[in-house]
Structures are given as C-alpha cells and as structure tokens.
Design an enzyme around this catalytic site. Sequence first.
Site, PDB file in Angstrom:
ATOM      1  N   LYS A  97       7.290   1.036   2.585  1.00  0.00           N
ATOM      2  CA  LYS A  97       6.876   1.697   3.770  1.00  0.00           C
ATOM      3  C   LYS A  97       7.612   1.065   5.224  1.00  0.00           C
ATOM      4  CE  LYS A  97       4.365   5.478   3.273  1.00  0.00           C
ATOM      5  NZ  LYS A  97       2.667   6.665   3.937  1.00  0.00           N
ATOM      6  N   LYS A 118       8.914   7.885  -6.318  1.00  0.00           N
ATOM      7  CA  LYS A 118       7.885   9.147  -6.421  1.00  0.00           C
ATOM      8  C   LYS A 118       8.416  10.483  -5.155  1.00  0.00           C
ATOM      9  CE  LYS A 118       4.347   8.469  -3.205  1.00  0.00           C
ATOM     10  NZ  LYS A 118       3.597   7.876  -1.696  1.00  0.00           N
ATOM     11  N   LYS A 160       7.077  13.330   0.567  1.00  0.00           N
ATOM     12  CA  LYS A 160       6.982  14.570   2.021  1.00  0.00           C
ATOM     13  C   LYS A 160       7.847  13.587   3.349  1.00  0.00           C
ATOM     14  CE  LYS A 160       2.051  14.600   2.844  1.00  0.00           C
ATOM     15  NZ  LYS A 160       1.714  13.262   2.882  1.00  0.00           N
TER      16      LYS A 160
END
Length: 376
Positions: free
Chosen positions: A154, A237, A240
Amino acid sequence: MSASARRSSGPGLIQSRPLDGTALPARHSAPRSPKRSSPMAQTNTRVFSGIQPSGVPTLGNYLGAIRNWVPLQDTHEAIYCVVDLHAITVWQDPKELARQTREMAAALIACGLDPARCTLFIQSHVHAHARLAWIFNCVARLGWLNRMTQFKDKAGKDREAASSGLYVYPNLMAADILTYHATKVPVGDDQKQHLELANDIAQKFNHDYGVTFFPLIEPLIQGIAARVMSLRDGTKKMSKSDPSDQSRINLTDDQDAIALKIRRAKTDPEPLPESEAGLEGRPEARNLVGILAAITGETHAGVLRHHGGKGFGAFKEVLAEALVAHLGPIRAEMNRLLQDPAALDAALRQGAERADAIATPICDEAERLVGFLPRK
Ligand code: TYM
C-alpha cells in the site's frame, strides 16, 4: 485460580472465567466477559470481522468474507464492523467517506447480515478500539510491523510519504478483535499475516503483564474464493481501491456493467481445459472458473466438467448471467436500504451500544493491567 489469573483480576469480572470450548494452550486460556441478554445466539466463541469503507464492496469482499459472515450469525455471537478508522490510513474525501460508510453498512445487511442477529456497527462509534490500539502500539515491535507485506504494497515506492497510521494499521486490527475477546475471525486470505501479528501482540501483552488476559485468535479463511483476483490481471488481488474500475465487480454494478466487465476480463487464447490441472499457469482462467464455482457452489473441477473445451466467449456469457442473477437482488436490497438512511443509522447506533457494552469493560481492564488509574 492461578497466580497470573489472580494478578489479572479486577473490577468487572472480565478476567476470571475461562472461555468455554476454545482450544487454547493453558497459559493463554482466555477470560470471558459477563453474560448479557441479547437476541443473538448465545454460544461459546465470539466472532469478529471488519471491512473498510474505502470504496464500494467488491465481489472479492463478498465471496472471500461477507458471504461467510452470514451463517456465523446463527452459530456464534457475531460482531461485524465497518472500519472507518482503518479507512483514513490513506486519504479519504470526508463527504465520500461518510457516504461510503453508510453504503458499506447497507451492503452488509443486503448480503444477509441481520442487525437483530449480529452486532453491526461503525468502528469510530466505539472508542475502545482506538484506546486499545494505542496500548498495542506500545506492545508491537517495529521489526514485526516491518514484515507486513500489505504495508509495503500500500505504501508503494514512496514509503516516507505514507501515513504513520498505515504503518501501525495491524495494531488497530488486533485491538478491534481483542477488545471483544473474540477468537474466530472470518477473513479473506490477504488478512492472514495481520492475524498472526495480532496473536503475537496478544501473547506479548500476556507475557509482559504476567496475565492470561487476551485469548489466541483463529483465522477462518473459508471457501475456494478466499482470494478473488483482478479481472485485468490474474496475479493481483481484486481490490476496491484499484484505480481501474474494470478490474473488479462492485456490488453496486448493474447488469450491463457486470456483463461488460466480464466480457472485457483478461483471458488467454486457449479454450478452457477439461480438468483442474490444465489451469496451471493460467491465472486469469483459474480466477474466472473459481468465481463461477463460488457462485454456483461447485468446485473448479465441477465447473470444468460442464464447461471444459469451451472458448472464453461462451464461458463469459454463462459467468455474467450467473453473477447478474446472484448479485441483482443484493443490489436492489442495498438501494432500498439506502433510501432510509435514518433507519440504517439507528440500527448502527444500536449495534454500537451493544458493541460498546462488551468492548469497554475489556479495554478498561487492559488499561488497569497496564497501570492506568481508573477514571471512576
Ligand atoms: P478489507 O476492507 O480490505 O476487506 C474486507 C474483507 O474482504 C476480504 N477480501 C477479499 N477476499 C477474497 N478476495 C479478494 N480479492 C478480497 N479482497 C478483500 C478481506 O480479506 C477481508 O476479510 N484489515 C481489514 C479490515 C479489518 C479487519 C479487522 C478484519 C479491520 N479490522 C479485524 C478482521 C478483523 C481489511 O482491510 O479488509
């Protein structure tokens, strides 16, 4: 009572009774919070899970997690949380965050969570999460956090610019679970490392303070869809927060959007294999077969028995149709719920009150064990 159990005893009877039926080593046998009357299943183990309102819930969230939360409402005391504190570890537009938080709650109910049978609430409404997270910031070691792959993913290349919240995110996650003394945590595959860290934190707390206060937790990673992959790249993956909306199916997508996204999903030029071994080295094919299997309740092999030898054009039509039939009623129910935000907010407030009644005494006791003077 053991010496360590005695050391942990204090107001609220939080610490003195063992959790029934939880297979924990003696040293970690967990205490149980006081019995309370509730319309929910009274069972031995408490389940906790959470989802970030950082976007629209995806098919990955649904198949990997939410769908598995539903039956646990009837077999366990189930606590589910929309984790807005976690969401702001990366920038969220305030208006959008508020809208998405409500939308996520509506999605969870539309998928089958029933606020009368589970405790459903918004994380920031129960202050124990943030209070215990601070204590855990002081228990977890930097070396442990440095190993977290999700932070690396991230934060990307510019780690210096990532928020400190993103770095200590797993400590808050441990607090979410442990402030309920929950022992079962249904999640997708990507959360496994965080749950291992939560266990490390629980053990270190118990060890440092000489108590058997926090229980060990067990990840429940269920089903063949524990990791649904992006429609644009079968090695990534489905998320969202992926910048490409084409990479995922959102639970808010209408029938045309679903059909288009599936039609455009990346594939390879070969027809579908006849058996599962033929999916080796074909991540996109495996992903699409896995999605149909999860939706229809089959296995990969079962899907291939019906569709092996077909080209992707024909297979994608079958898949899109199955998804539209499955997700259409969820979307309709979500829209219905969102038309009455006051009712939704009231249900979430009630959920927060119930959650608070469990979490606050456990967090108070953790603070007492650390040596904080009680407020009253
Ligand atoms: P989040 O919001 O990323 O995802 C919510 C749940 O959905 C699962 N999931 C997936 N499963 C299969 N395939 C996918 N592509 C996929 N994408 C997401 C996740 O594994 C998760 O179960 N850190 C958590 C939220 C959280 C939490 C907790 C979970 C906060 N505190 C305490 C459990 C216990 C997260 O970011 O989930």
